[in-house]
Write a protein that holds these residues in place. Structure first.
Motif, PDB file in Angstrom:
ATOM      1  N   PHE A 106       0.843  -1.196   0.000  1.00 31.44           N
ATOM      2  CA  PHE A 106       0.000   0.000   0.000  1.00 31.44           C
ATOM      3  C   PHE A 106       0.880   1.248   0.000  1.00 31.44           C
ATOM      4  CE2 PHE A 106      -2.159  -3.565   1.767  1.00 31.44           C
ATOM      5  CZ  PHE A 106      -3.402  -3.516   1.160  1.00 31.44           C
ATOM      6  N   ALA A 107       0.419   2.276  -0.691  1.00 30.22           N
ATOM      7  CA  ALA A 107       1.178   3.527  -0.755  1.00 30.22           C
ATOM      8  C   ALA A 107       1.157   4.220   0.613  1.00 30.22           C
ATOM      9  CB  ALA A 107       0.558   4.438  -1.810  1.00 30.22           C
ATOM     10  N   ALA A 108       2.173   5.037   0.834  1.00 33.02           N
ATOM     11  CA  ALA A 108       2.246   5.790   2.104  1.00 33.02           C
ATOM     12  C   ALA A 108       1.507   7.116   1.920  1.00 33.02           C
ATOM     13  CB  ALA A 108       3.705   6.015   2.469  1.00 33.02           C
ATOM     14  N   ASP A 109       0.237   7.029   1.478  1.00 34.04           N
ATOM     15  CA  ASP A 109      -0.471   8.269   1.130  1.00 34.04           C
ATOM     16  C   ASP A 109      -1.788   8.459   1.891  1.00 34.04           C
ATOM     17  OD1 ASP A 109      -1.998   6.319  -0.019  1.00 34.04           O
ATOM     18  OD2 ASP A 109      -1.953   7.127  -2.053  1.00 34.04           O
ATOM     19  N   LEU A 110      -1.967   7.695   2.978  1.00 29.88           N
ATOM     20  CA  LEU A 110      -3.242   7.825   3.699  1.00 29.88           C
ATOM     21  C   LEU A 110      -3.452   9.253   4.212  1.00 29.88           C
ATOM     22  CD1 LEU A 110      -5.804   6.684   4.938  1.00 29.88           C
ATOM     23  CD2 LEU A 110      -4.453   5.903   6.894  1.00 29.88           C
ATOM     24  N   ALA A 111      -2.404   9.836   4.799  1.00 29.77           N
ATOM     25  CA  ALA A 111      -2.547  11.193   5.352  1.00 29.77           C
ATOM     26  C   ALA A 111      -2.889  12.182   4.232  1.00 29.77           C
ATOM     27  CB  ALA A 111      -1.269  11.602   6.057  1.00 29.77           C
ATOM     28  N   ASP A 112      -2.284  11.983   3.059  1.00 29.63           N
ATOM     29  CA  ASP A 112      -2.575  12.873   1.918  1.00 29.63           C
ATOM     30  C   ASP A 112      -4.040  12.741   1.495  1.00 29.63           C
ATOM     31  OD1 ASP A 112       0.017  13.613   1.901  1.00 29.63           O
ATOM     32  OD2 ASP A 112       0.593  12.401   0.164  1.00 29.63           O
ATOM     33  N   SER A 113      -4.530  11.498   1.489  1.00 32.83           N
ATOM     34  CA  SER A 113      -5.929  11.293   1.079  1.00 32.83           C
ATOM     35  C   SER A 113      -6.881  11.958   2.072  1.00 32.83           C
ATOM     36  CB  SER A 113      -6.246   9.794   0.980  1.00 32.83           C
ATOM     37  OG  SER A 113      -5.515   9.234  -0.077  1.00 32.83           O
ATOM     38  N   VAL A 114      -6.581  11.816   3.354  1.00 33.18           N
ATOM     39  CA  VAL A 114      -7.433  12.447   4.366  1.00 33.18           C
ATOM     40  C   VAL A 114      -7.339  13.974   4.226  1.00 33.18           C
ATOM     41  CG1 VAL A 114      -7.838  12.729   6.844  1.00 33.18           C
ATOM     42  CG2 VAL A 114      -7.265  10.472   5.910  1.00 33.18           C
ATOM     43  N   ALA A 115      -6.122  14.465   3.959  1.00 38.01           N
ATOM     44  CA  ALA A 115      -5.955  15.923   3.792  1.00 38.01           C
ATOM     45  C   ALA A 115      -6.753  16.415   2.578  1.00 38.01           C
ATOM     46  CB  ALA A 115      -4.475  16.256   3.622  1.00 38.01           C
ATOM     47  N   PHE A 116      -6.813  15.601   1.523  1.00 33.63           N
ATOM     48  CA  PHE A 116      -7.619  15.961   0.349  1.00 33.63           C
ATOM     49  C   PHE A 116      -9.089  16.097   0.764  1.00 33.63           C
ATOM     50  CE2 PHE A 116     -10.541  14.762  -2.992  1.00 33.63           C
ATOM     51  CZ  PHE A 116     -10.121  15.509  -4.080  1.00 33.63           C
ATOM     52  N   GLY A 117      -9.577  15.105   1.510  1.00 25.97           N
ATOM     53  CA  GLY A 117     -10.973  15.140   1.969  1.00 25.97           C
ATOM     54  C   GLY A 117     -11.226  16.359   2.852  1.00 25.97           C
ATOM     55  N   ASP A 118     -10.247  16.672   3.700  1.00 23.10           N
ATOM     56  CA  ASP A 118     -10.390  17.835   4.588  1.00 23.10           C
ATOM     57  C   ASP A 118     -10.438  19.134   3.775  1.00 23.10           C
ATOM     58  OD1 ASP A 118     -10.304  16.066   6.659  1.00 23.10           O
ATOM     59  OD2 ASP A 118      -8.273  16.595   7.336  1.00 23.10           O
ATOM     60  N   ALA A 119      -9.640  19.184   2.712  1.00 20.56           N
ATOM     61  CA  ALA A 119      -9.628  20.399   1.877  1.00 20.56           C
ATOM     62  C   ALA A 119     -10.980  20.578   1.176  1.00 20.56           C
ATOM     63  CB  ALA A 119      -8.501  20.314   0.851  1.00 20.56           C
ATOM     64  N   ARG A 120     -11.598  19.466   0.742  1.00 24.63           N
ATOM     65  CA  ARG A 120     -12.922  19.576   0.091  1.00 24.63           C
ATOM     66  C   ARG A 120     -13.974  19.989   1.134  1.00 24.63           C
ATOM     67  NH1 ARG A 120      -9.492  18.765  -2.773  1.00 24.63           N
ATOM     68  NH2 ARG A 120      -9.587  20.997  -2.562  1.00 24.63           N
ATOM     69  N   TYR A 121     -13.819  19.454   2.346  1.00 16.49           N
ATOM     70  CA  TYR A 121     -14.712  19.849   3.441  1.00 16.49           C
ATOM     71  C   TYR A 121     -14.616  21.375   3.643  1.00 16.49           C
ATOM     72  CZ  TYR A 121     -16.008  20.595   8.380  1.00 16.49           C
ATOM     73  OH  TYR A 121     -16.556  21.072   9.540  1.00 16.49           O
ATOM     74  N   ALA A 122     -13.381  21.876   3.652  1.00 17.91           N
ATOM     75  CA  ALA A 122     -13.179  23.319   3.848  1.00 17.91           C
ATOM     76  C   ALA A 122     -13.799  24.111   2.688  1.00 17.91           C
ATOM     77  CB  ALA A 122     -11.692  23.619   3.979  1.00 17.91           C
ATOM     78  N   ASP A 123     -13.652  23.600   1.451  1.00 18.87           N
ATOM     79  CA  ASP A 123     -14.239  24.285   0.278  1.00 18.87           C
ATOM     80  C   ASP A 123     -15.763  24.388   0.432  1.00 18.87           C
ATOM     81  OD1 ASP A 123     -11.774  24.329  -0.936  1.00 18.87           O
ATOM     82  OD2 ASP A 123     -12.169  22.624  -2.284  1.00 18.87           O
ATOM     83  N   ILE A 124     -16.361  23.273   0.829  1.00 17.30           N
ATOM     84  CA  ILE A 124     -17.833  23.252   0.904  1.00 17.30           C
ATOM     85  C   ILE A 124     -18.311  24.119   2.073  1.00 17.30           C
ATOM     86  CG2 ILE A 124     -19.851  21.750   1.215  1.00 17.30           C
ATOM     87  CD1 ILE A 124     -18.230  19.571  -0.292  1.00 17.30           C
ATOM     88  N   ARG A 125     -17.540  24.103   3.152  1.00 19.61           N
ATOM     89  CA  ARG A 125     -17.875  24.972   4.291  1.00 19.61           C
ATOM     90  C   ARG A 125     -17.858  26.446   3.841  1.00 19.61           C
ATOM     91  NH1 ARG A 125     -14.233  25.102   9.719  1.00 19.61           N
ATOM     92  NH2 ARG A 125     -12.652  25.790   8.241  1.00 19.61           N
ATOM     93  N   LYS A 126     -16.860  26.783   3.041  1.00 16.38           N
ATOM     94  CA  LYS A 126     -16.753  28.161   2.537  1.00 16.38           C
ATOM     95  C   LYS A 126     -17.967  28.503   1.664  1.00 16.38           C
ATOM     96  CE  LYS A 126     -13.025  30.298   0.119  1.00 16.38           C
ATOM     97  NZ  LYS A 126     -11.698  29.939  -0.320  1.00 16.38           N
TER      98      LYS A 126
END
Ligand SMILES: Cc1cc2nc3c(=O)[nH]c(=O)nc-3n(C[C@H](O)[C@H](O)[C@H](O)COP(=O)(O)OP(=O)(O)OC[C@H]3O[C@@H](n4cnc5c(N)ncnc54)[C@H](O)[C@@H]3O)c2cc1C
Length: 425
Positions: A277-297
């Motif tokens: 598995f890639a070492a990208d879990l934190a990046d994927s969660v950060a992507f989801g968090d960024a979309r959350y922030a976009d929608i909140r805005k």
């Protein structure tokens, strides 16, 4: 099998919500047509797992002329009730559906128009509306072929319930709505679940006591056109992570992690009984968090314009994980791929009417390449909401209006000429 005449002015292919909405709008405009359905009305919903509930709230069941009339608009009906709604809708206006008739190919007709080769014989049509589903062919990355033979590998559409799976640990590949829902169900059934995560936006289910979809309906979110996405490929991205199970609740990376589902990075490779598995879990969660922030805005900017106070949406909490980069597949009973869908038109629609990803090239649902060919129910056909229950009706009306105009303004012989194709596959 009902005998069919060998020609119709308009043939609609598929009797899901899109085909039925188009049929409703054609009926309202007195355009003669038939709807061909290879299985039964609402078949795609029936193909979902046993415990499936609507993910968008009940009020979203609002096809043209059939707004939701129940007493639980922010509830989430189970699968079979969605099918009942669609079947009731079809009979409410006498939709001319022929069930059990599959279309094997759509080709240029000799001398103009279209030729459909169906399981009930050949059929001519002057116009065709393809409504064969927003989510067509399950996508499995090539790596899937590498799993050892003693581990069952299935797609989400083959999953029914936990008891129907072989015993053992479960690896779910893909953390969109479906992957998260199956992981939750299997974990609650006592399975040890590992979820290989990709990127998906997440949101709380009921901020401020109101469903998130109800809030978003008050913004431009669902009206977003394809051209506003970062790239055309972004339409293949995951939908909002939420669930309608048990009356609806939050369901995303953090809730799954808290319950004990083992989150992993993307599946990177399989060799024998070792999956990496890639070492990208934190990046994927950060992507989801960024979309959350976009929608909140979006909510905090647009709701006040309508005089609505935006719900409070706190910052994303911190996320900590140290996932393994390898798994020993001994002890695993099944791998479930929930890694999205791809269009499947080019297998049977014999016209060069599609882009490189296989999506139809259209303006307002009308093919840009082939006159007389239309599409409805495609994800982002016109807007983000084009493929969902409460959005498809708008597109269906536009498509039906265009067909009605075409059939009213062109005499039969000219109709055939004007649906002459500019090319064929
Ligand atoms: C897991 C999942 C959950 C979803 N949850 C929601 C939700 O909560 N709310 C929401 O609004 N949307 C949801 N959707 C999205 C969308 O509403 C559904 O995918 C819906 O089924 C799309 O309707 P449709 O009519 O476009 O396609 P479909 O319902 O797929 O209908 C297409 C029909 O065409 C038939 N067909 C296909 N090919 C042929 C052929 N060659 N000849 C004849 N017939 C053919 C099929 O049998 C099928 O009945 C969800 C989708 C998925 C995959």
């Amino acid at each position: 099998m009902v005998a069919m005449p060998n020609g119709f002015p308009v043939v609609v292919v598929g009797a899901g919500q899109a085909g039925l909405a188009v049929s409703y709008e054609l009926t309202a405009r007195e355009v003669e047509h038939v709807v061909l359905e290879r299985a039964r009305v609402g078949q795609s919903w029936l193909g979902l797992w046993d415990s499936f509930c609507l993910v968008t709230p009940n009020w979203t069941m609002r096809l043209p002329g059939a707004a939701y009339s129940g007493d639980d608009p922010e509830g989430f009906v189970p699968r079979d009730e969605i099918v009942r709604y669609l079947r009731g809708y079809a009979s409410s206006f006498g939709a001319p559906v022929r069930e059990g008739v599959g279309v094997d190919s759509l080709e240029p007709g000799p001398g103009g128009g279209f030729l459909l080769r169906t399981s009930a014989g050949e059929l001519r049509a002057e116009s065709v509306v393809v409504c064969t589903g927003a989510y067509q062919r399950p996508h499995r990355p090539a790596i899937a072929a590498g799993f050892p033979r003693d581990v069952l590998v299935i797609d989400a559409q083959d999953y029914r319930n936990p008891a129907a799976l072989p015993s053992g640990k479960v690896l779910v590949v893909g953390s969109g709505q479906t992957g998260c829902q199956l992981s939750e169900e299997l974990h609650e059934a006592g399975r040890e679940v590992f979820l290989a995560c990709g990127r998906a936006p997440w949101l709380p289910r009921r901020p401020g006591g109101r469903d998130i979809v109800t809030w978003l309906r008050e913004t431009t979110f669902f009206d977003t056109p394809l051209s506003d996405l970062p790239s055309p490929a972004a339409r293949l991205g995951a939908n909002l992570l939420v669930t309608g199970q048990r009356g609806g609740h939050d369901l995303h990376y953090r809730t799954l992690q808290a319950t004990g589902v083992q989150l992993l990075g993307r599946l990177a490779g399989v060799e024998g009984h070792r999956a990496s598995f890639a070492a990208d879990l934190a990046d994927s969660v950060a992507f989801g968090d960024a979309r959350y922030a976009d929608i909140r805005k979006l909510l905090t900017k647009q709701l006040p314009i309508k005089g609505i106070m935006a719900p409070e949406l706190p910052d994303s909490p911190p996320f900590h994980a140290d996932p393994p980069l390898e798994l020993d597949l001994n002890g695993f009973g099944v791998v479930i791929f929930t890694s999205g869908f791809r269009p499947d038109y080019t297998n049977w629609v014999r016209f060069p009417a599609f882009d490189a990803m296989g999506f139809p090239l259209t303006d307002n649902g009308a093919s840009r390449v082939v006159s007389g060919l239309y599409f409805c129910g495609v994800h982002f056909l016109r807007k983000r909401k084009s493929s969902v229950l409460f959005g498809v009706g708008e597109d269906a009306a536009i498509v039906a209006q265009s067909i009605a105009h075409h059939h009213r303004t062109a005499p039969p012989s000219a109709r055939t000429r004007s649906s002459g194709h500019q090319g064929s596959a």
